[in-house]
Design a protein around this motif. Sequence first.
Motif, PDB file in Angstrom:
ATOM      1  N   ILE A 198       0.853  -1.184   0.000  1.00 41.72           N
ATOM      2  CA  ILE A 198       0.000   0.000   0.000  1.00 41.72           C
ATOM      3  C   ILE A 198       0.891   1.237   0.000  1.00 41.72           C
ATOM      4  O   ILE A 198       2.032   1.209   0.486  1.00 41.72           O
ATOM      5  CB  ILE A 198      -0.951   0.021   1.217  1.00 41.72           C
ATOM      6  CG1 ILE A 198      -0.160  -0.079   2.525  1.00 41.72           C
ATOM      7  CG2 ILE A 198      -1.969  -1.095   1.124  1.00 41.72           C
ATOM      8  CD1 ILE A 198      -1.031   0.017   3.777  1.00 41.72           C
ATOM      9  N   SER A 199       0.397   2.348  -0.541  1.00 43.87           N
ATOM     10  CA  SER A 199       1.187   3.571  -0.616  1.00 43.87           C
ATOM     11  C   SER A 199       0.274   4.786  -0.584  1.00 43.87           C
ATOM     12  O   SER A 199      -0.949   4.670  -0.787  1.00 43.87           O
ATOM     13  CB  SER A 199       2.033   3.587  -1.898  1.00 43.87           C
ATOM     14  OG  SER A 199       1.203   3.590  -3.056  1.00 43.87           O
ATOM     15  N   THR A 200       0.860   5.930  -0.360  1.00 48.19           N
ATOM     16  CA  THR A 200       0.120   7.189  -0.325  1.00 48.19           C
ATOM     17  C   THR A 200       1.044   8.323  -0.717  1.00 48.19           C
ATOM     18  O   THR A 200       2.273   8.219  -0.605  1.00 48.19           O
ATOM     19  CB  THR A 200      -0.440   7.460   1.082  1.00 48.19           C
ATOM     20  OG1 THR A 200      -1.223   8.656   1.044  1.00 48.19           O
ATOM     21  CG2 THR A 200       0.673   7.626   2.102  1.00 48.19           C
ATOM     22  N   ARG A 201       0.457   9.409  -1.168  1.00 50.70           N
ATOM     23  CA  ARG A 201       1.209  10.643  -1.440  1.00 50.70           C
ATOM     24  C   ARG A 201       0.931  11.690  -0.363  1.00 50.70           C
ATOM     25  O   ARG A 201       1.428  12.815  -0.445  1.00 50.70           O
ATOM     26  CB  ARG A 201       0.829  11.194  -2.808  1.00 50.70           C
ATOM     27  CG  ARG A 201       1.284  10.301  -3.966  1.00 50.70           C
ATOM     28  CD  ARG A 201       1.014  10.966  -5.302  1.00 50.70           C
ATOM     29  NE  ARG A 201       1.481  10.160  -6.409  1.00 50.70           N
ATOM     30  CZ  ARG A 201       1.380  10.506  -7.692  1.00 50.70           C
ATOM     31  NH1 ARG A 201       0.795  11.656  -8.020  1.00 50.70           N
ATOM     32  NH2 ARG A 201       1.828   9.703  -8.633  1.00 50.70           N
ATOM     33  N   SER A 202       0.154  11.312   0.610  1.00 48.06           N
ATOM     34  CA  SER A 202      -0.187  12.246   1.689  1.00 48.06           C
ATOM     35  C   SER A 202       1.045  12.567   2.530  1.00 48.06           C
ATOM     36  O   SER A 202       1.972  11.765   2.655  1.00 48.06           O
ATOM     37  CB  SER A 202      -1.278  11.648   2.578  1.00 48.06           C
ATOM     38  OG  SER A 202      -2.451  11.404   1.839  1.00 48.06           O
ATOM     39  N   THR A 203       1.033  13.734   3.110  1.00 47.98           N
ATOM     40  CA  THR A 203       2.112  14.140   4.010  1.00 47.98           C
ATOM     41  C   THR A 203       2.066  13.291   5.277  1.00 47.98           C
ATOM     42  O   THR A 203       0.979  13.056   5.842  1.00 47.98           O
ATOM     43  CB  THR A 203       1.982  15.623   4.376  1.00 47.98           C
ATOM     44  OG1 THR A 203       2.076  16.399   3.181  1.00 47.98           O
ATOM     45  CG2 THR A 203       3.064  16.040   5.362  1.00 47.98           C
ATOM     46  N   ILE A 204       3.211  12.851   5.693  1.00 50.73           N
ATOM     47  CA  ILE A 204       3.326  12.047   6.909  1.00 50.73           C
ATOM     48  C   ILE A 204       3.910  12.931   8.009  1.00 50.73           C
ATOM     49  O   ILE A 204       5.058  13.385   7.916  1.00 50.73           O
ATOM     50  CB  ILE A 204       4.221  10.818   6.699  1.00 50.73           C
ATOM     51  CG1 ILE A 204       3.731   9.988   5.517  1.00 50.73           C
ATOM     52  CG2 ILE A 204       4.289   9.986   7.974  1.00 50.73           C
ATOM     53  CD1 ILE A 204       2.349   9.418   5.686  1.00 50.73           C
ATOM     54  N   SER A 205       3.124  13.187   9.035  1.00 53.28           N
ATOM     55  CA  SER A 205       3.630  14.008  10.129  1.00 53.28           C
ATOM     56  C   SER A 205       4.667  13.239  10.943  1.00 53.28           C
ATOM     57  O   SER A 205       4.603  12.006  11.036  1.00 53.28           O
ATOM     58  CB  SER A 205       2.478  14.448  11.031  1.00 53.28           C
ATOM     59  OG  SER A 205       1.870  13.325  11.644  1.00 53.28           O
ATOM     60  N   GLY A 206       5.595  13.959  11.481  1.00 51.98           N
ATOM     61  CA  GLY A 206       6.640  13.332  12.297  1.00 51.98           C
ATOM     62  C   GLY A 206       7.844  12.849  11.508  1.00 51.98           C
ATOM     63  O   GLY A 206       8.838  12.412  12.100  1.00 51.98           O
ATOM     64  N   ALA A 207       7.774  12.922  10.153  1.00 48.12           N
ATOM     65  CA  ALA A 207       8.931  12.545   9.340  1.00 48.12           C
ATOM     66  C   ALA A 207       9.912  13.718   9.262  1.00 48.12           C
ATOM     67  O   ALA A 207       9.555  14.875   9.503  1.00 48.12           O
ATOM     68  CB  ALA A 207       8.475  12.137   7.938  1.00 48.12           C
ATOM     69  N   ASN A 208      11.158  13.394   8.931  1.00 52.93           N
ATOM     70  CA  ASN A 208      12.213  14.417   8.789  1.00 52.93           C
ATOM     71  C   ASN A 208      12.353  15.283  10.037  1.00 52.93           C
ATOM     72  O   ASN A 208      12.549  16.496   9.957  1.00 52.93           O
ATOM     73  CB  ASN A 208      11.956  15.306   7.563  1.00 52.93           C
ATOM     74  CG  ASN A 208      12.147  14.558   6.262  1.00 52.93           C
ATOM     75  OD1 ASN A 208      13.054  13.735   6.132  1.00 52.93           O
ATOM     76  ND2 ASN A 208      11.290  14.834   5.283  1.00 52.93           N
ATOM     77  N   GLN A 209      12.259  14.665  11.198  1.00 58.11           N
ATOM     78  CA  GLN A 209      12.373  15.385  12.459  1.00 58.11           C
ATOM     79  C   GLN A 209      13.632  14.951  13.206  1.00 58.11           C
ATOM     80  O   GLN A 209      14.107  13.820  13.072  1.00 58.11           O
ATOM     81  CB  GLN A 209      11.148  15.104  13.338  1.00 58.11           C
ATOM     82  CG  GLN A 209       9.825  15.561  12.721  1.00 58.11           C
ATOM     83  CD  GLN A 209       9.757  17.068  12.553  1.00 58.11           C
ATOM     84  OE1 GLN A 209      10.057  17.823  13.481  1.00 58.11           O
ATOM     85  NE2 GLN A 209       9.354  17.505  11.376  1.00 58.11           N
ATOM     86  N   GLN A 210      14.152  15.890  13.998  1.00 58.83           N
ATOM     87  CA  GLN A 210      15.308  15.543  14.839  1.00 58.83           C
ATOM     88  C   GLN A 210      14.913  14.445  15.828  1.00 58.83           C
ATOM     89  O   GLN A 210      13.753  14.365  16.234  1.00 58.83           O
ATOM     90  CB  GLN A 210      15.766  16.779  15.624  1.00 58.83           C
ATOM     91  CG  GLN A 210      16.451  17.828  14.783  1.00 58.83           C
ATOM     92  CD  GLN A 210      16.930  18.997  15.615  1.00 58.83           C
ATOM     93  OE1 GLN A 210      16.158  19.586  16.368  1.00 58.83           O
ATOM     94  NE2 GLN A 210      18.199  19.333  15.499  1.00 58.83           N
ATOM     95  N   PRO A 211      15.885  13.640  16.247  1.00 57.93           N
ATOM     96  CA  PRO A 211      17.285  13.678  15.834  1.00 57.93           C
ATOM     97  C   PRO A 211      17.624  12.744  14.675  1.00 57.93           C
ATOM     98  O   PRO A 211      18.710  12.781  14.152  1.00 57.93           O
ATOM     99  CB  PRO A 211      18.014  13.205  17.087  1.00 57.93           C
ATOM    100  CG  PRO A 211      17.062  12.203  17.673  1.00 57.93           C
ATOM    101  CD  PRO A 211      15.686  12.731  17.388  1.00 57.93           C
ATOM    102  N   ASN A 212      16.620  11.911  14.237  1.00 61.41           N
ATOM    103  CA  ASN A 212      16.931  10.860  13.259  1.00 61.41           C
ATOM    104  C   ASN A 212      16.663  11.253  11.811  1.00 61.41           C
ATOM    105  O   ASN A 212      17.201  10.629  10.902  1.00 61.41           O
ATOM    106  CB  ASN A 212      16.141   9.592  13.582  1.00 61.41           C
ATOM    107  CG  ASN A 212      16.507   9.014  14.934  1.00 61.41           C
ATOM    108  OD1 ASN A 212      17.659   8.749  15.224  1.00 61.41           O
ATOM    109  ND2 ASN A 212      15.488   8.837  15.784  1.00 61.41           N
TER     110      ASN A 212
END
Length: 612
Positions: A244-258
Amino acid sequence: MASLLPPFFLLLLLLPLPLASSSSYPYGNVSLHIDCGSATDYTDSFNTTWLSDRFFTGGSPSVVSEPLLFRFPPEKNLRSFPPLSSGKKNCYVLPALPSGRYYLRTFTAYDDYDGRSHSPSFDTSVQGTLVFSWRSPWPEKVARRGAYSDLLAFVLDRQAEICFYSIATDSPVIGSLSLIQVDRLSYDAASIGERFILVNYGRLDCGSEQWGPGFTNDTDYFGRSWQSDHDFRSPDSKNNVLVISTRSTISGANQQPNFFPMKLYQTAIMTREGPLDYELEVDAKMDYLLWLHFAEIDSKVSGAGQRVFDVVVNGENLTRVDIYKEVGRFAAHDWHYILKNLSDTTLSVRLEPVVGVPSISGLENYALVPVDLSTDPEQVVAMRALKDSLGVPERMGWNGDPCAPTSWDAWEGVTCHPNKDKTSLIIYQIDLGSQGLKGYISDQINLLSNLVSLDLSGNQFTGSIPDSLASSDMQLVLLNDNLLEGKVPEGLYSIGVHGGSIDLSGNKALCGAPSLPACSLWENGRLSSGAKIAIGLSCAVTFIALLLVLFNFCIRRRRNDYDFGLPPQLMSLAGNRNRYQRQKSLMLLEMESQHAKGLPSRFSPNYQKSEK
């Protein structure tokens, strides 16, 4: 193949292997990419600037035998380190780095560049810790197409050292390396600490093909690349999944520290029914950091409790996951766990359904490699100074840390031991006898405070023996048959007096020790050290004596300020004048006497001499 070479990299050879991406990095400003063996700088199609080969200690550049099999320039060039000319240990030393954590990726290929049809055996270390081991013969596809390896390590001394150690007479090889600064607190460093290197044993995106910097234009701020999970699913699970996949924005991605990338959470797999199983190849007797990634992107799940499953690792149920309950829909959720001292070479991960079917977006597995002991920093300074002053050639491989990794031999001719606290390594013995070396003994040798044995015999060392050479622990000193000169420090020849052994013979210009000539004023056309000291003392004594004489004269002058004496010339004139006055007085008396008798005087003007 290497026991520490993760299977993740073996699969990369099946796909095109492009270069690293030039995406901006949100943490730090260090992004260094070196094309090993290349003579020029260039910018690739991903706008990454690749530097020509630099920061290496030895070796020679080469080109793979079939460049057309490799799509991108960093895979076509390589640097090899023949041990007979470059020594058994060689390094890339990347200088002037900010203290912090770094992502390191290397590319290694053989492709019969040397025409020997023998893939080499060698080890690779980072910051003095063994991380990869390559053993001949490599799998054929790896030898022909190469493989990438990556890890996360701390750099605390402002330089990154990536070193290669030859096994037998094989020549280590390296095709490219990239170094990117990442967040210091990434991957739970606050709990795990800085004394571990995280070696990648699998970084998987579930339901996607391989992507990331170096493979697609997708962004990962750490420079990580992600591989499809397909080949890591168990046989029963391979045909039992839906993507399954989506183009929706995923909150919490690209966040510090990882800074886990959003693309990772925009795909997922779930089973049609039953559990989902992964089998990951690992090395036994090591600890591993397992990191699982989830996001509820299935439109059919609209509330908590609709998808619940357990995470079972190596048969142990570790946690229960309800993604929606934890973060809701279209939000990143992660879980990680440290597995201690695995007894098997396979790590199994099962997602066991409780309600509905399990779903997962990604999986990472890192070996936690303890940072090895390193050489005491002061003694590293001393050994590097000796390397320069003694003229140690490349063939002896005096590169990187003198003693680490502890699983390798130390620098040729050097013996190391842990210190009493087991916190660092110390130099215990140096044996460089009859190596044909030319140079001098650096004063920095005094920093080797634990040295008990030193053999520099049978070379062509010149200059004097440093006063700082002798230490209280020294038991053996062999400096014979060199070209050393000057006075032998007393602390050195006293080693023999206290039960140790010392040999200074065969140095014609040494003096001042038992069995050696006494030191003369002149040595080799110039004043000896002893003579300089003696002359200095004599001058000081003479100066003090002159001051005393002058002082005494001044004191006597003050005591006789009014007792003037005539100069000798004036005294002589005065004496003559007194004699003349006495003679004149006698003549006048005689004249007066004769006048009284009426006799002419011979002093009278009328006096005439009588005739006889």
